[in-house]
Design an enzyme around this catalytic site. Structure first.
Site, PDB file in Angstrom:
ATOM      1  CE  LYS A   1      39.320  30.050  40.174  1.00 11.74           C
ATOM      2  NZ  LYS A   1      39.053  30.292  38.747  1.00 11.74           N
ATOM      3  CG  ASP A   2      38.392  27.589  36.226  1.00 14.94           C
ATOM      4  OD1 ASP A   2      37.600  28.511  36.513  1.00 14.94           O
ATOM      5  OD2 ASP A   2      39.627  27.740  36.212  1.00 14.94           O
TER       6      ASP A   2
ATOM      7  NE  ARG B   1      32.241  33.450  42.871  1.00 15.66           N
ATOM      8  CZ  ARG B   1      33.161  34.177  43.501  1.00 15.66           C
ATOM      9  NH1 ARG B   1      32.900  34.726  44.660  1.00 15.66           N
ATOM     10  NH2 ARG B   1      34.357  34.346  42.950  1.00 15.66           N
ATOM     11  NE  ARG B   2      36.174  36.849  41.930  1.00 14.37           N
ATOM     12  CZ  ARG B   2      37.184  36.318  41.257  1.00 14.37           C
ATOM     13  NH1 ARG B   2      37.369  36.648  39.981  1.00 14.37           N
ATOM     14  NH2 ARG B   2      38.004  35.460  41.833  1.00 14.37           N
TER      15      ARG B   2
ATOM     16  NE  ARG C   1      37.494  34.951  30.061  1.00 14.59           N
ATOM     17  CZ  ARG C   1      37.386  34.064  29.066  1.00 14.59           C
ATOM     18  NH1 ARG C   1      36.491  34.260  28.121  1.00 14.59           N
ATOM     19  NH2 ARG C   1      38.151  32.997  29.037  1.00 14.59           N
TER      20      ARG C   1
ATOM     21  NE  ARG D   1      41.418  37.451  34.480  1.00 13.16           N
ATOM     22  CZ  ARG D   1      40.512  36.689  35.083  1.00 13.16           C
ATOM     23  NH1 ARG D   1      39.925  37.117  36.176  1.00 13.16           N
ATOM     24  NH2 ARG D   1      40.220  35.502  34.614  1.00 13.16           N
TER      25      ARG D   1
ATOM     26  CB  CYS E   1      29.523  29.330  32.184  1.00 10.85           C
ATOM     27  SG  CYS E   1      28.849  30.030  30.665  1.00 10.85           S
TER      28      CYS E   1
END
Length: 327
Positions: free
Chosen positions: A90-91, A140-141, A158, A164, A260
């Protein structure tokens, strides 16, 4: 096969390149375990590399987008300082090619693709009061959350997953985080309060849904194409159904030329009748405009399925949405 690898690595270990985060090293060690089971006796060395994205607190677009997750590792691979590189697919950006002379030799079987809401006390997302601050680094979220709960605030957060979670617990600033469920699973901390968000997109007020990103839940292993023994090893580790799903998803992503800051979602899977399904979406920043497409195809031709979905999204205006998010 084993003798070939033992000869290849008689004087030096197979060097596995990875990011320095706890999660990245867990994933690299998982790859090492798989290799050891296939070819016992091969010495292996994990080579952690600090990457730009892990040091930068701001918008990834300012340092080259998602490519900042891998450029230092790419350099180590192409220069021969490592033999393979382990990535969260995904990255891996869809709008730039892989480092010259390299390719993904294996995709491991896909893990859970759901996003989850993590809170300190188990409060459901639907019960959070208006104005609550949600931490997420994903455009996206943020776009999908805005569709269902436009009354909530979001802020980029980040850092590695454990960083986090520490901010959630200690700062008191965030009411919740949205994270990938598979990340917490790999870290062994799924016992935290969390709510699994459904994948099926809807706009009917049935709660927040969250279509995953391209490559969700998949570990990809990259190597130099000229390194025949290593590429043959990776072929043995490759999970073919996952590789086909990824080809469909990344073909779609490549044709969309998403960057991105593009809120793009895409998920391929195999249906109960054996067909391949691909669902794709493109949003604007706040989710007030979006396009979606869903198509089915044969497993033998996943690239065509990805191209069909991308073409339909572009026909509906995806290019304008993507262009607007560059501003």
């Amino acid at each position: 096969m084993t003798d070939v690898f033992l000869n290849r690595f008689a004087d030096t270990p197979l060097r596995i390149g990875t990011r320095t985060s706890t999660l990245a090293k867990i994933q690299a060690n998982h790859v090492a375990d798989m290799i050891t089971k296939f070819a016992p006796g091969i010495p292996i060395e994990i080579v952690p590399t600090q990457v730009s994205a892990d040091l930068w607190p701001g918008d990834l677009a300012e340092i080259g987008g998602k490519g900042a997750f891998s450029k230092e590792i790419d350099s180590a691979l192409t220069s021969g300082r490592i033999d393979i590189a382990v990535h969260c697919v995904k990255d891996v950006p869809g709008d730039v090619p892989l480092a010259e002379g390299t390719a993904f030799g294996a995709y491991l079987e896909r893990d859970d693709v759901h996003d989850i809401v993590v809170t300190r006390d188990g409060v459901a997302l639907s019960d959070l009061p208006a104005g609550s601050l949600i931490g997420t680094s994903s455009v996206r979220r943020r776009a999908q959350l805005s569709i269902h709960r436009p009354d909530l605030r979001t802020e980029r957060i980040r850092g590695n997953v454990d960083t986090r979670l520490t901010k959630l617990d200690e700062d008191g600033k965030y009411a919740a985080l949205i994270l990938a469920r598979t990340s917490l699973s790999r870290l062994g901390i799924l016992d935290r309060h969390h709510e699994i968000l459904p994948l099926e997109f809807h706009t009917t007020g049935e709660g927040v849904s969250m279509v995953p990103p391209v490559g969700a839940g998949v570990i990809g292993i990259q190597a130099r194409q000229s390194d025949g023994p290593v590429m043959r090893l990776l072929d043995e580790l490759n999970h073919v159904p996952t590789a086909r799903h990824i080809l469909a998803e990344r073909t779609m992503l490549h044709m969309l030329r998403g960057h991105c800051n593009s809120p793009i979602a895409g998920h391929a899977c195999t249906t109960a009748d054996g067909k391949m399904s691909l669902f794709g979406m493109v949003f604007n920043r706040d989710g007030s405009a979006f396009v979606r497409s869903h198509a089915w195809g044969e497993h033998a031709d996943p690239a065509t399925l990805g191209a069909r979905v991308a073409a339909d999204l572009l026909h509906q205006g995806a290019r304008n949405l993507i262009t607007a998010t560059r501003k």
